[in-house]
Design a protein around this motif. Sequence first.
Motif, PDB file in Angstrom:
ATOM      1  N   GLN A 154       0.833  -1.209   0.000  1.00  0.00           N
ATOM      2  CA  GLN A 154       0.000   0.000   0.000  1.00  0.00           C
ATOM      3  C   GLN A 154       0.868   1.259   0.000  1.00  0.00           C
ATOM      4  N   ASP A 155       1.946   1.230   0.789  1.00  0.00           N
ATOM      5  CA  ASP A 155       2.850   2.387   0.828  1.00  0.00           C
ATOM      6  C   ASP A 155       3.523   2.617  -0.520  1.00  0.00           C
ATOM      7  N   ILE A 156       3.888   1.530  -1.189  1.00  0.00           N
ATOM      8  CA  ILE A 156       4.485   1.638  -2.527  1.00  0.00           C
ATOM      9  C   ILE A 156       3.464   2.228  -3.492  1.00  0.00           C
ATOM     10  N   ARG A 157       2.235   1.748  -3.424  1.00  0.00           N
ATOM     11  CA  ARG A 157       1.182   2.277  -4.295  1.00  0.00           C
ATOM     12  C   ARG A 157       0.966   3.768  -4.039  1.00  0.00           C
ATOM     13  N   ASP A 158       0.883   4.140  -2.758  1.00  0.00           N
ATOM     14  CA  ASP A 158       0.681   5.549  -2.413  1.00  0.00           C
ATOM     15  C   ASP A 158       1.842   6.415  -2.918  1.00  0.00           C
ATOM     16  N   ALA A 159       3.053   5.911  -2.783  1.00  0.00           N
ATOM     17  CA  ALA A 159       4.230   6.663  -3.246  1.00  0.00           C
ATOM     18  C   ALA A 159       4.189   6.838  -4.764  1.00  0.00           C
ATOM     19  N   ARG A 160       3.772   5.789  -5.479  1.00  0.00           N
ATOM     20  CA  ARG A 160       3.660   5.879  -6.939  1.00  0.00           C
ATOM     21  C   ARG A 160       2.605   6.913  -7.327  1.00  0.00           C
ATOM     22  N   LEU A 161       1.466   6.876  -6.639  1.00  0.00           N
ATOM     23  CA  LEU A 161       0.383   7.822  -6.948  1.00  0.00           C
ATOM     24  C   LEU A 161       0.786   9.259  -6.617  1.00  0.00           C
TER      25      LEU A 161
ATOM     26  N   ASN B  57      13.506  -3.214  -7.073  1.00  0.00           N
ATOM     27  CA  ASN B  57      13.476  -2.425  -8.313  1.00  0.00           C
ATOM     28  C   ASN B  57      12.425  -1.330  -8.245  1.00  0.00           C
ATOM     29  N   VAL B  58      11.258  -1.662  -7.698  1.00  0.00           N
ATOM     30  CA  VAL B  58      10.185  -0.675  -7.575  1.00  0.00           C
ATOM     31  C   VAL B  58      10.609   0.433  -6.611  1.00  0.00           C
ATOM     32  N   LEU B  59      11.211   0.047  -5.489  1.00  0.00           N
ATOM     33  CA  LEU B  59      11.691   1.060  -4.533  1.00  0.00           C
ATOM     34  C   LEU B  59      12.767   1.938  -5.164  1.00  0.00           C
ATOM     35  N   PHE B  60      13.602   1.363  -6.013  1.00  0.00           N
ATOM     36  CA  PHE B  60      14.623   2.139  -6.720  1.00  0.00           C
ATOM     37  C   PHE B  60      13.975   3.193  -7.613  1.00  0.00           C
ATOM     38  N   VAL B  61      12.954   2.790  -8.352  1.00  0.00           N
ATOM     39  CA  VAL B  61      12.249   3.730  -9.237  1.00  0.00           C
ATOM     40  C   VAL B  61      11.646   4.872  -8.422  1.00  0.00           C
ATOM     41  N   LEU B  62      11.183   4.557  -7.216  1.00  0.00           N
ATOM     42  CA  LEU B  62      10.575   5.574  -6.355  1.00  0.00           C
ATOM     43  C   LEU B  62      11.618   6.408  -5.611  1.00  0.00           C
ATOM     44  N   GLY B  63      12.894   6.039  -5.727  1.00  0.00           N
ATOM     45  CA  GLY B  63      13.952   6.758  -5.020  1.00  0.00           C
ATOM     46  C   GLY B  63      14.033   6.395  -3.553  1.00  0.00           C
ATOM     47  N   MET B  64      13.610   5.181  -3.209  1.00  0.00           N
ATOM     48  CA  MET B  64      13.564   4.753  -1.808  1.00  0.00           C
ATOM     49  C   MET B  64      14.386   3.504  -1.533  1.00  0.00           C
ATOM     50  N   VAL B  65      15.222   3.086  -2.450  1.00  0.00           N
ATOM     51  CA  VAL B  65      15.931   1.817  -2.303  1.00  0.00           C
ATOM     52  C   VAL B  65      16.915   1.823  -1.139  1.00  0.00           C
ATOM     53  N   GLU B  66      17.441   2.988  -0.753  1.00  0.00           N
ATOM     54  CA  GLU B  66      18.404   3.030   0.363  1.00  0.00           C
ATOM     55  C   GLU B  66      17.773   2.539   1.660  1.00  0.00           C
ATOM     56  N   ARG B  67      16.469   2.694   1.798  1.00  0.00           N
ATOM     57  CA  ARG B  67      15.772   2.225   3.002  1.00  0.00           C
ATOM     58  C   ARG B  67      15.811   0.709   3.116  1.00  0.00           C
ATOM     59  N   LEU B  68      15.840   0.025   2.000  1.00  0.00           N
ATOM     60  CA  LEU B  68      15.872  -1.432   2.000  1.00  0.00           C
ATOM     61  C   LEU B  68      17.136  -1.936   2.695  1.00  0.00           C
ATOM     62  N   GLY B  69      18.242  -1.283   2.462  1.00  0.00           N
ATOM     63  CA  GLY B  69      19.493  -1.672   3.087  1.00  0.00           C
ATOM     64  C   GLY B  69      19.546  -1.393   4.572  1.00  0.00           C
ATOM     65  N   GLU B  70      18.619  -0.609   5.072  1.00  0.00           N
ATOM     66  CA  GLU B  70      18.598  -0.257   6.491  1.00  0.00           C
ATOM     67  C   GLU B  70      17.635  -1.116   7.311  1.00  0.00           C
ATOM     68  N   LEU B  71      16.908  -2.014   6.668  1.00  0.00           N
ATOM     69  CA  LEU B  71      15.892  -2.801   7.375  1.00  0.00           C
ATOM     70  C   LEU B  71      16.452  -3.586   8.549  1.00  0.00           C
ATOM     71  N   ALA B  72      17.577  -4.244   8.359  1.00  0.00           N
ATOM     72  CA  ALA B  72      18.153  -5.072   9.421  1.00  0.00           C
ATOM     73  C   ALA B  72      19.487  -4.496   9.893  1.00  0.00           C
ATOM     74  N   ASP B  73      19.643  -3.191   9.793  1.00  0.00           N
ATOM     75  CA  ASP B  73      20.882  -2.518  10.191  1.00  0.00           C
ATOM     76  C   ASP B  73      21.195  -2.817  11.647  1.00  0.00           C
ATOM     77  N   VAL B  74      22.440  -3.157  11.924  1.00  0.00           N
ATOM     78  CA  VAL B  74      22.858  -3.526  13.271  1.00  0.00           C
ATOM     79  C   VAL B  74      22.619  -2.395  14.270  1.00  0.00           C
ATOM     80  N   LYS B  75      22.665  -1.165  13.831  1.00  0.00           N
ATOM     81  CA  LYS B  75      22.470  -0.025  14.737  1.00  0.00           C
ATOM     82  C   LYS B  75      21.036   0.067  15.244  1.00  0.00           C
ATOM     83  N   THR B  76      20.098  -0.503  14.514  1.00  0.00           N
ATOM     84  CA  THR B  76      18.697  -0.446  14.943  1.00  0.00           C
ATOM     85  C   THR B  76      18.182  -1.801  15.425  1.00  0.00           C
ATOM     86  N   ASP B  77      19.076  -2.758  15.593  1.00  0.00           N
ATOM     87  CA  ASP B  77      18.713  -4.093  16.068  1.00  0.00           C
ATOM     88  C   ASP B  77      18.752  -4.112  17.588  1.00  0.00           C
ATOM     89  N   SER B  78      17.678  -3.654  18.218  1.00  0.00           N
ATOM     90  CA  SER B  78      17.659  -3.514  19.677  1.00  0.00           C
ATOM     91  C   SER B  78      17.836  -4.853  20.387  1.00  0.00           C
TER      92      SER B  78
END
Length: 114
Positions: free
Chosen positions: A23-30, A67-88
Amino acid sequence: MSNTRLDLMMPIPVRRALRKLGQDIRDARLRRRIPTAVMAERASISRTTLNKIEKGDPGVSLGNYANVLFVLGMVERLGELADVKTDSVGLELDEERLPQRIRKPRRSGHKGKK
């Protein structure tokens, strides 16, 4: 394995998270006013696959989501999903394993009593 069966095997929080991502991807595309045909072409996927992504289909590969996140300019967030700094949980476990005290290393030249 059919998508319905795959969907039923997934934990409910996982299904919810994928639906929200879709849904967030759809909203970002729209918000960017990108038509589905253009988005699919830019992401090198079919319109059917884009539709599945926007519904949060678990059968779509992570690469297609990326690929879709890349088109939306949001692909950098994908690399942060399991980032050790946010792994409480991981950080807490590391803290539990800290030594209670640290001892001085023994001298390597010491030969003991004779």
